[in-house]
Design an enzyme around this catalytic site. Structure first.
Site, mmCIF file in Angstrom:
data_model
loop_
_atom_site.group_PDB
_atom_site.id
_atom_site.type_symbol
_atom_site.label_atom_id
_atom_site.label_comp_id
_atom_site.label_asym_id
_atom_site.label_seq_id
_atom_site.Cartn_x
_atom_site.Cartn_y
_atom_site.Cartn_z
ATOM 1 N N ARG A 1 -19.932 -8.181 9.441
ATOM 2 C CA ARG A 1 -19.270 -6.896 9.170
ATOM 3 C C ARG A 1 -18.889 -6.258 10.499
ATOM 4 O O ARG A 1 -17.803 -5.721 10.670
ATOM 5 C CB ARG A 1 -20.164 -5.961 8.341
ATOM 6 N N TYR B 1 4.631 5.919 1.607
ATOM 7 C CA TYR B 1 4.129 4.872 0.726
ATOM 8 C C TYR B 1 3.315 5.544 -0.391
ATOM 9 O O TYR B 1 2.484 6.431 -0.120
ATOM 10 C CB TYR B 1 3.251 3.922 1.544
ATOM 11 N N ASP C 1 2.552 4.969 10.781
ATOM 12 C CA ASP C 1 2.475 3.765 9.957
ATOM 13 C C ASP C 1 3.696 2.924 10.317
ATOM 14 O O ASP C 1 4.820 3.271 9.966
ATOM 15 C CB ASP C 1 2.466 4.184 8.477
ATOM 16 N N LYS D 1 2.280 -7.051 4.748
ATOM 17 C CA LYS D 1 3.737 -7.076 4.686
ATOM 18 C C LYS D 1 4.292 -8.029 5.752
ATOM 19 O O LYS D 1 4.001 -9.191 5.706
ATOM 20 C CB LYS D 1 4.259 -5.641 4.819
#
Ligand SMILES: *Cc1c(COP(=O)(O)O)cnc(C)c1O
Length: 379
Positions: free
Chosen positions: A46, A98, A170, A195
């Site tokens: 992690r 978004y 972003d 993306k």
């Protein structure tokens, strides 16, 4: 090193134990320690995993950043950024975001005492006029989704510096190949690596990059404390994607340019939204801050009919009707009923998002086939 060389080599060296050219997928949750606390830099996956580290260094290098952190999804990265804030803080964002970003702001973080306002950021003055004493962060997408509006990043970052407000950009739609917000003064760049960075529609992921050591330390703490990390195989797939980012983006941009001009010339089409078109209101700023206008194109049919739009997106054969974007294959969608359904109708209307809008993620196929497909589907 220049961009394509960094894309292929940054963060990745042949594996010292075997010479393997490709970064191994380190499917391990934990790591041997020689004595308590003495280890080779990894304790628990992690906190850190070598495949993830390679991707984090690779993405940082692409954005010209000192630090990169990877997350399980773009929204997990968004969540980590919002956790920098405290109850009472105010975030100012563009109004054409978004859909999932809008949802986490309004439907998750409002209940923890953060407040959000949305303004048309294509005119930065709207942002400057809307800050309050509580504004801690400005959140931009440029180009926006789905209207491809452009915000002048340098102008907003200058203002943010004067006001000690964090600027988050972003950069999912542009990718670091086309636009590097940190160089324009942003503090944090966010990606949905799902993306263009992954680029093959086979993995979901997110990333944050920054050159601010203190911000990186706080974000790395959140990444480990909250735990929304990507697995090593996802990191491997994303690393494979970034190697060809430059080549893919060239072709995405070339195809989107041809498709947008074809749409513009067709009498069955109304408004076309593409920052590469000279008549696009953000064209000049895009030309200044982006090396090319990207692969996303939106448009409305001339009859502005939602029914016709729904029929058209269901009729294409090469353009697949699907959410998401940035893969090698072309996608078509109807934002109002798909990606942007979570945004309330009155908010959509205020942002100029028509119920008849169609969004294309123009892929890297032969563009003649793409144009023929759209031509037939319009009907
Ligand atoms: C997809 C997307 C996100 C969210 O990313 P996920 O990986 O789907 O969580 C955020 N911003 C933009 C611009 C996106 O396109």
């Amino acid at each position: 090193m220049r961009f394509s060389t960094r894309a292929i080599h940054a963060g990745q060296k042949p594996d010292p134990s075997t010479g393997a050219i490709m970064t191994p997928v380190y499917l391990t949750s934990t790591y041997e320690q020689e004595t308590p606390g003495t280890h080779k830099g990894f304790e628990y996956s992690r906190t850190g995993n070598p495949t993830r580290t390679a991707l984090e260094q690779n993405l940082a290098a692409l954005e010209g950043a000192r630090h990169g952190l990877c997350f399980a999804s773009g929204l997990a990265a968004t969540d980590a950024v919002l956790k920098l804030l405290e109850s009472g803080d105010h975030v100012l964002a563009g109004d054409d975001l978004y859909g999932g970003t809008h949802r986490i702001f309004n439907q998750v973080y409002r209940q923890f005492g953060l407040s959000f306002d949305f303004v048309d950021a294509s005119n930065p003055q709207n942002l400057f006029d809307s800050i309050t004493e509580k504004t801690r962060m400005i959140w931009l997408e440029t180009p926006t989704n789905p209207l491809l509006k452009i915000t002048d990043i340098a102008a907003v970052s200058k203002f943010c510096r004067e006001q000690s407000i964090l600027l988050v950009v972003d950069n999912t739609f542009a990718t670091p190949y086309l636009q590097q917000p940190l160089e324009l003064g942003a503090d944090i760049v966010l990606h949905s690596t799902t993306k263009y960075l992954g680029g093959h529609s086979d993995v979901v992921g997110g990333a944050l990059v920054t050159s601010d050591d203190d911000l990186n330390e706080r974000l790395a703490f959140i990444q480990n404390a909250v735990g929304a990390i990507p697995g090593p195989l996802d990191c491997f797939l994303t690393l494979r994607g970034t190697k060809t980012l430059a080549l893919r983006m060239e072709r995405h941009c070339q195809n989107a340019d041809i498709v947008s001009r074809w749409l513009l010339d067709d009498s069955r089409i109304g408004e076309v939204y593409y920052p590469g078109l000279e008549q696009h209101p953000g064209h000049q700023i895009a030309a200044r801050q982006m090396s090319a206008p990207g692969g996303m194109v939106s448009f409305v049919l001339a009859d502005a009919s939602e029914q016709h739009a729904r029929e058209m997106v269901s009729r294409t054969e090469i353009f697949t009707l699907a959410e998401s974007l940035g893969g090698v294959e072309s996608l078509i969608e109807h934002p109002v009923s798909m990606t942007h359904g979570a945004i309330p109708p009155e908010v959509r209307a205020a942002a100029g998002l028509s119920d008849a809008l169609i969004r294309l993620s123009v892929g890297i196929e032969d563009v003649e086939d793409l144009v023929e497909d759209l031509d037939k589907a319009i009907g």
